[in-house]
Design a protein around this motif. Structure first.
Motif, PDB file in Angstrom:
ATOM      1  N   MET A   1     -14.192   2.259   4.867  1.00  0.00           N
ATOM      2  CA  MET A   1     -13.943   3.617   5.308  1.00  0.00           C
ATOM      3  C   MET A   1     -13.997   4.538   4.089  1.00  0.00           C
ATOM      4  O   MET A   1     -13.392   4.253   3.064  1.00  0.00           O
ATOM      5  N   ILE A   2     -14.711   5.633   4.200  1.00  0.00           N
ATOM      6  CA  ILE A   2     -14.787   6.600   3.106  1.00  0.00           C
ATOM      7  C   ILE A   2     -13.892   7.791   3.451  1.00  0.00           C
ATOM      8  O   ILE A   2     -13.990   8.361   4.534  1.00  0.00           O
ATOM      9  N   ILE A   3     -13.029   8.139   2.498  1.00  0.00           N
ATOM     10  CA  ILE A   3     -12.150   9.283   2.648  1.00  0.00           C
ATOM     11  C   ILE A   3     -12.569  10.309   1.605  1.00  0.00           C
ATOM     12  O   ILE A   3     -12.621   9.995   0.415  1.00  0.00           O
ATOM     13  N   TYR A   4     -12.900  11.514   2.055  1.00  0.00           N
ATOM     14  CA  TYR A   4     -13.321  12.579   1.149  1.00  0.00           C
ATOM     15  C   TYR A   4     -12.104  13.395   0.722  1.00  0.00           C
ATOM     16  O   TYR A   4     -11.226  13.688   1.527  1.00  0.00           O
ATOM     17  N   ILE A   5     -12.090  13.734  -0.572  1.00  0.00           N
ATOM     18  CA  ILE A   5     -10.932  14.415  -1.138  1.00  0.00           C
ATOM     19  C   ILE A   5     -11.369  15.695  -1.834  1.00  0.00           C
ATOM     20  O   ILE A   5     -12.224  15.673  -2.723  1.00  0.00           O
ATOM     21  N   LYS A   6     -10.755  16.799  -1.442  1.00  0.00           N
ATOM     22  CA  LYS A   6     -11.071  18.107  -2.011  1.00  0.00           C
ATOM     23  C   LYS A   6     -10.367  18.287  -3.352  1.00  0.00           C
ATOM     24  O   LYS A   6      -9.228  17.865  -3.526  1.00  0.00           O
ATOM     25  N   ASN A   7     -11.056  18.935  -4.283  1.00  0.00           N
ATOM     26  CA  ASN A   7     -10.572  19.252  -5.630  1.00  0.00           C
ATOM     27  C   ASN A   7     -10.449  18.039  -6.547  1.00  0.00           C
ATOM     28  O   ASN A   7      -9.836  18.125  -7.599  1.00  0.00           O
ATOM     29  N   MET A   8     -11.014  16.931  -6.183  1.00  0.00           N
ATOM     30  CA  MET A   8     -10.980  15.731  -7.019  1.00  0.00           C
ATOM     31  C   MET A   8     -12.191  15.787  -7.946  1.00  0.00           C
ATOM     32  O   MET A   8     -13.251  15.279  -7.628  1.00  0.00           O
ATOM     33  N   VAL A   9     -12.002  16.430  -9.105  1.00  0.00           N
ATOM     34  CA  VAL A   9     -13.158  16.740  -9.940  1.00  0.00           C
ATOM     35  C   VAL A   9     -13.036  16.271 -11.398  1.00  0.00           C
ATOM     36  O   VAL A   9     -13.840  16.672 -12.226  1.00  0.00           O
ATOM     37  N   SER A  10     -12.054  15.438 -11.685  1.00  0.00           N
ATOM     38  CA  SER A  10     -11.897  14.994 -13.067  1.00  0.00           C
ATOM     39  C   SER A  10     -11.395  13.555 -13.113  1.00  0.00           C
ATOM     40  O   SER A  10     -10.954  13.006 -12.102  1.00  0.00           O
ATOM     41  N   ARG A  11     -11.447  12.978 -14.300  1.00  0.00           N
ATOM     42  CA  ARG A  11     -10.923  11.618 -14.485  1.00  0.00           C
ATOM     43  C   ARG A  11      -9.428  11.571 -14.179  1.00  0.00           C
ATOM     44  O   ARG A  11      -8.920  10.590 -13.653  1.00  0.00           O
ATOM     45  N   ARG A  12      -8.736  12.625 -14.523  1.00  0.00           N
ATOM     46  CA  ARG A  12      -7.297  12.696 -14.253  1.00  0.00           C
ATOM     47  C   ARG A  12      -7.043  12.645 -12.743  1.00  0.00           C
ATOM     48  O   ARG A  12      -6.112  11.977 -12.278  1.00  0.00           O
ATOM     49  N   CYS A  13      -7.888  13.323 -11.962  1.00  0.00           N
ATOM     50  CA  CYS A  13      -7.772  13.271 -10.500  1.00  0.00           C
ATOM     51  C   CYS A  13      -8.016  11.852  -9.994  1.00  0.00           C
ATOM     52  O   CYS A  13      -7.305  11.372  -9.111  1.00  0.00           O
ATOM     53  N   LYS A  14      -9.022  11.197 -10.550  1.00  0.00           N
ATOM     54  CA  LYS A  14      -9.313   9.822 -10.145  1.00  0.00           C
ATOM     55  C   LYS A  14      -8.123   8.914 -10.430  1.00  0.00           C
ATOM     56  O   LYS A  14      -7.774   8.049  -9.618  1.00  0.00           O
ATOM     57  N   MET A  15      -7.493   9.116 -11.572  1.00  0.00           N
ATOM     58  CA  MET A  15      -6.327   8.307 -11.926  1.00  0.00           C
ATOM     59  C   MET A  15      -5.193   8.549 -10.921  1.00  0.00           C
ATOM     60  O   MET A  15      -4.495   7.609 -10.533  1.00  0.00           O
ATOM     61  N   TRP A  16      -4.993   9.797 -10.522  1.00  0.00           N
ATOM     62  CA  TRP A  16      -3.946  10.106  -9.562  1.00  0.00           C
ATOM     63  C   TRP A  16      -4.247   9.454  -8.214  1.00  0.00           C
ATOM     64  O   TRP A  16      -3.359   8.866  -7.580  1.00  0.00           O
ATOM     65  N   VAL A  17      -5.502   9.531  -7.767  1.00  0.00           N
ATOM     66  CA  VAL A  17      -5.874   8.929  -6.489  1.00  0.00           C
ATOM     67  C   VAL A  17      -5.667   7.414  -6.552  1.00  0.00           C
ATOM     68  O   VAL A  17      -5.143   6.814  -5.604  1.00  0.00           O
ATOM     69  N   GLU A  18      -6.027   6.812  -7.660  1.00  0.00           N
ATOM     70  CA  GLU A  18      -5.810   5.370  -7.827  1.00  0.00           C
ATOM     71  C   GLU A  18      -4.312   5.051  -7.726  1.00  0.00           C
ATOM     72  O   GLU A  18      -3.905   4.098  -7.051  1.00  0.00           O
ATOM     73  N   TYR A  19      -3.490   5.866  -8.374  1.00  0.00           N
ATOM     74  CA  TYR A  19      -2.035   5.687  -8.314  1.00  0.00           C
ATOM     75  C   TYR A  19      -1.539   5.803  -6.871  1.00  0.00           C
ATOM     76  O   TYR A  19      -0.743   4.983  -6.403  1.00  0.00           O
ATOM     77  N   VAL A  20      -2.013   6.817  -6.152  1.00  0.00           N
ATOM     78  CA  VAL A  20      -1.607   7.032  -4.760  1.00  0.00           C
ATOM     79  C   VAL A  20      -2.013   5.841  -3.894  1.00  0.00           C
ATOM     80  O   VAL A  20      -1.230   5.373  -3.059  1.00  0.00           O
TER      81      VAL A  20
END
Length: 186
Positions: A1-20
């Motif tokens: 399943m692919i979930i699209y995320i708005k404003n996820m535009v940096s490595r820091r955002c990717k790290m947060w999503v991974e944490y979540v």
């Protein structure tokens, strides 16, 4: 399943999503700018918890096809400016059209209506922030930065930089301004 995320535009955002994802015990296959691919469907409870946690950092799950397309445009631009050199082999409108399989005029009109700015201005804003990073790194001279960022000359880069920031690149360099805009704010 692919979930699209708005404003996820940096490595820091990717790290947060991974944490979540880990906090909510949601198994995933991959995390890329703008999207996460899960290992199958997730429960409604996991979805709601993920949504709440993402919103804590200014991210949000998007399901609207138009909004997803706008986010894809942004991600392609950000990747092209910060990482992917492939787009320099052709003009950017063709590159974007080929990546998304849409006519550039359609993409441009959609983007302008949604974002209140043109794709070209969005590209320039990101290029200027990347140039600021390169100037701050102090590893390249202006001619090298102009070449790297695909400007016709250092003078062209300098003119556009001054028009966008109100100062010349050399003034910026001499002041050693470390206050770069977060990509999320552009």
């Amino acid at each position: 399943m692919i979930i699209y995320i708005k404003n996820m535009v940096s490595r820091r955002c990717k790290m947060w999503v991974e944490y979540v994802m880990k906090q909510n015990q949601i198994p995933y296959i991959s995390i890329h700018l703008g999207r996460v691919e899960t290992k199958g469907a997730i429960s409604e409870n996991q979805y709601q918890q993920m949504k709440s946690n993402l919103e804590l950092s200014g991210l949000s799950i998007i399901t609207d096809k138009t909004t997803i397309l706008i986010e894809k445009i942004k991600i392609i631009i950000i990747n092209a400016i910060h990482e992917d050199r492939e787009h320099f082999k052709t003009n950017f409108s063709d590159y974007l059209s080929n990546k998304l399989n849409y006519n550039y005029t359609y993409l441009s009109t959609l983007f302008s209506k949604s974002e209140g700015t043109t794709i070209e201005h969005f590209i320039i804003a990101h290029k200027i922030e990347r140039i600021k990073e390169l100037i701050t790194d102090n590893e390249l001279n202006m001619a090298e930065i102009a070449f790297k960022m695909e400007y016709s000359s250092a003078a062209h880069l300098s003119n556009q930089f001054k028009k966008q920031t109100g100062m010349t690149p050399s003034s910026f360099r001499s002041q050693r301004m470390k206050k770069l805009k977060n990509i999320e704010e552009l």
